[in-house]
Write an enzyme that holds these catalytic residues in place. Sequence first.
Site: not given
Ligand code: 8OZ
Length: 360
Positions: A98, A179, A226, A317-318
């Site tokens: 990613q 982000y 994504r 994920g988890r």
């Molecule tokens: C949890 C903590 C820090 C970064 C994301 C890359 O939420 C993350 C991330 C998740 O996509």
Amino acid sequence: MTSLFDPIKIGDIALANRVVMAPLTRNRAIAGNVAGPLTAEYYRQRAGAGLIIAEASQISPTAQGYLDTPGIHSPEQIAGWRKVTDAVHEAGGKIVLQLWHVGRISHVSLLPAGTVPLSSTARRAEAMTFTAEGFVPVSTPRALRDDEIPGLIDDYRRAACNAIAAGFDGVEIHAANTYLIEQFLRDSVNDRNGPYGGGIANRARLLLEVAQAVSEAIGAGRTGLRLSPMTTFTAPLDSDPQALYGYVVDRLAPLGLAYLHVIEGETGGTRNPEGKTFDYDALHRSFPGAWMLNNGYSRQLAIDSVAAGQADLIAFGRPFISTPDLVRRLRDDLPLNELRADKLYGGGAEGYTDYPTLAD
Ligand code: 8OZ
């Protein structure tokens, strides 16, 4: 009827099943933000996934936002990841990386000396990040100038090529979780004028230029992306998510990407945020590639979604953190290991590579 456990080819990548390991930040990179031997072991243990999406990795030194996250911009980082991809391939798995730019979700202590976080905006996020000093508020960003965007796109292109050089089967462009790319997409953050601000077409321009550049560099059949239309992690929703993400998917459709990966609801939280509906199927109908869904899937929901054609792939994920042999446990309907939530971020082998498989 299609089974979650059936093979599938997504773009140029042949997968043994449709159970995907979601990208998961674990903050265990070693000196130089290199994926170390423990990380190779962690992913090797999880190679039973049809596809592993290796954790978000910064595309450049200015793209980092948290302590000890791996990068994909230096020779040492490429060499570290090569050991990871070799381990996964030897174990029969497939793995993509990613590609991450955090934008304004960063702190000056994590960035090259004298620089500040970069974003679509100069407004600080109401968010915290994790640094060598612990949790701190993120730093005030600087808005990227339009003439800096080509260099940013070059960083994505170079990172994608580095990922291929490191042996990855492809990359996933991280355009989710508020982000950098999403800081351009959403009108709740993007306050620019000019070609990258204003209407939907302008706010989506960076995402589409990155997707185009990466596809041209390494092949669309090795490129995924994504999205998280309803996630409010560090920013409010867009004023019209359906129109925004609908436009994005319509424009991605002709590129021939290997897959699109969509997080339903709040990332890591509720699949159905109160009072907020979103028609994910509408996006699915306009995308010709493989359709990957994620967020809080149970075994039964995953099986049913693939059988009904609502998704081609389901990312977990988890469950993949706690249960390295998740595919076997799902297939045989066996219980999963318990997650040690206090070991998610940072530290060593504990809560990382010491979860047992059935064979253990
Ligand atoms: C949890 C903590 C820090 C970064 C994301 C890359 O939420 C993350 C991330 C998740 O996509």
